[in-house]
Design a protein around this motif. Structure first.
Motif, PDB file in Angstrom:
ATOM      1  N   UNK A  38      -1.574  27.985  -5.717  1.00 23.76           N
ATOM      2  CA  UNK A  38      -0.403  27.336  -5.134  1.00 23.76           C
ATOM      3  C   UNK A  38       0.582  28.360  -4.577  1.00 23.76           C
ATOM      4  N   UNK A  39       0.680  29.518  -5.234  1.00 22.38           N
ATOM      5  CA  UNK A  39       1.625  30.547  -4.794  1.00 22.38           C
ATOM      6  C   UNK A  39       1.299  31.082  -3.412  1.00 22.38           C
ATOM      7  N   UNK A  40       0.042  30.968  -3.000  1.00 26.96           N
ATOM      8  CA  UNK A  40      -0.376  31.552  -1.722  1.00 26.96           C
ATOM      9  C   UNK A  40      -0.726  30.499  -0.673  1.00 26.96           C
ATOM     10  N   UNK A  41      -0.443  29.224  -0.960  1.00 27.90           N
ATOM     11  CA  UNK A  41      -0.644  28.170   0.034  1.00 27.90           C
ATOM     12  C   UNK A  41       0.614  28.013   0.884  1.00 27.90           C
ATOM     13  N   UNK A  42       0.474  27.723   2.174  1.00 23.16           N
ATOM     14  CA  UNK A  42       1.651  27.519   3.033  1.00 23.16           C
ATOM     15  C   UNK A  42       2.274  26.150   2.794  1.00 23.16           C
ATOM     16  N   UNK A  43       3.433  25.924   3.336  1.00 18.85           N
ATOM     17  CA  UNK A  43       4.108  24.631   3.190  1.00 18.85           C
ATOM     18  C   UNK A  43       3.490  23.550   4.080  1.00 18.85           C
ATOM     19  N   UNK A  44       2.941  23.953   5.206  1.00 19.41           N
ATOM     20  CA  UNK A  44       2.378  22.987   6.161  1.00 19.41           C
ATOM     21  C   UNK A  44       1.187  22.249   5.564  1.00 19.41           C
ATOM     22  N   UNK A  45       1.330  20.940   5.407  1.00 22.66           N
ATOM     23  CA  UNK A  45       0.246  20.124   4.872  1.00 22.66           C
ATOM     24  C   UNK A  45       0.065  20.213   3.374  1.00 22.66           C
ATOM     25  N   UNK A  46       0.931  20.978   2.713  1.00 17.78           N
ATOM     26  CA  UNK A  46       0.801  21.163   1.268  1.00 17.78           C
ATOM     27  C   UNK A  46       1.088  19.846   0.541  1.00 17.78           C
TER      28      UNK A  46
END
Length: 317
Positions: free
Chosen positions: A221-229
């Motif tokens: 989760x720490x390395x996922x972007x905000x777009x589409x999260x």
């Protein structure tokens, strides 16, 4: 004889199916896009991922500590942490975690005076601690995000997910109640019975197990972007589904292909390249680096034992 080969066979089948699905999913993913995502990560992302990995492995050491408390054995935290770290780092990469973990734990804890039966109880207790942590978090996720049941089948109603989640939480409540009132041991067969742990041990289980799982998913989760999260709870749900399938199949290399296929399918609104980048970092901090460190520990231990056959691990206390 059939039971000896059934789980390896299932593991191979699941791995091959997942690799096929992954190949189809990755066909249109650009390697350049994955590298772009790596460049977008800042210092905060990397530090949060490292911290999450630290939390996960610290909690894994807690599994062994809780089991030893249940057995009434006192062993130093340093020894437990090194043994636990080595055990899980190898089993996560090799697969067949129960078997590979049993060998390492027997080698280490027998030097501390534990008998074979006590080590068997310790291994079973650690596995059960992980299981109830998974059940607890899965129950919460299914109640909060019942739509995640579609990962299993698109036609399953959300009400079924809520029911399953509620039953899971009911099981957890029953386990706590049984330990609280100290019900008689549960007899599985003539030679095997389960004794309920003391309530303080149970409470430790419900802190440690979820913490380990939350730490592991925190790396992703720490390395996922905000777009589409889809949010932390949804990511946790996908992780629990993929990680459970990986462990049940005893797939090697941390379920290579299984994890990626389920994650991409479970987060359809996210750029697959971003998901792959996050999973690469997860494998780096949760699998590869711990494996390298664990090999170092094993080499040091064996050298010390070879130089002095009477070497006792109490020197590590």
């Amino acid at each position: 004889m059939i039971k000896k080969y059934i789980w390896p066979f299932i593991g191979i089948v699941i791995t091959l199916i997942s690799i096929r699905i992954l190949y189809m999913k990755l066909w249109n993913i650009s390697f350049y896009d994955v590298m772009v995502r790596f460049k977008e990560l800042n210092f905060y992302h990397w530090m949060l991922a490292i911290f999450s990995a630290f939390i996960a492995y610290a909690a894994l050491a807690g599994y062994d500590r809780i089991a030893l408390n249940h057995l009434g054995k006192k062993i130093s935290w340093v020894f437990i942490m090194i043994c636990s770290f080595t055990t899980y780092a190898l089993s996560h990469n090799i697969g067949a975690s129960v078997f590979s973990g049993a060998l390492i734990r027997y080698r280490a804890y027998s030097m501390k005076g534990l008998t074979g039966s006590e080590i068997a109880i310790l291994i079973a207790f650690c596995s059960f601690t992980f299981a109830i942590g998974t059940i607890l978090l899965s129950g919460i996720v299914l109640v909060i995000h019942p739509e995640l049941i579609e990962l299993v089948d698109d036609d399953i109603p959300k009400g079924v997910a809520i029911l399953i989640g509620s039953l899971m939480l009911g099981f957890i409540s029953l386990y706590i109640f049984s330990s609280w009132v100290q019900l008689p041991p549960l007899k599985i067969c003539a030679k095997f019975r389960i004794t309920y742990p003391k309530l303080n041990i149970v409470m430790q289980q419900f802190v440690t197990a979820p913490l380990e799982l939350l730490g592991a998913v925190g790396i992703i989760y720490a390395t996922l972007p905000n777009a589409g999260n889809p949010g932390f709870i949804a990511v946790l749900g996908v992780f629990l589904a993929s990680f459970t399938v990986t462990l049940l199949s005893n797939a090697p290399a941390g379920g290579l292909g299984v994890l990626e296929a389920i994650f991409i399918a479970g987060m359809p609104k996210m750029n697959p390249a971003d998901v792959i980048a996050a999973l690469i970092i997860f494998r780096l901090f949760y699998l590869i680096i711990p494996l390298i460190i664990s090999i170092f520990f094993i080499i040091v231990f064996e050298i010390m034992h070879w130089r002095n056959p009477s070497y006792n691990s109490t020197k590590m206390q």
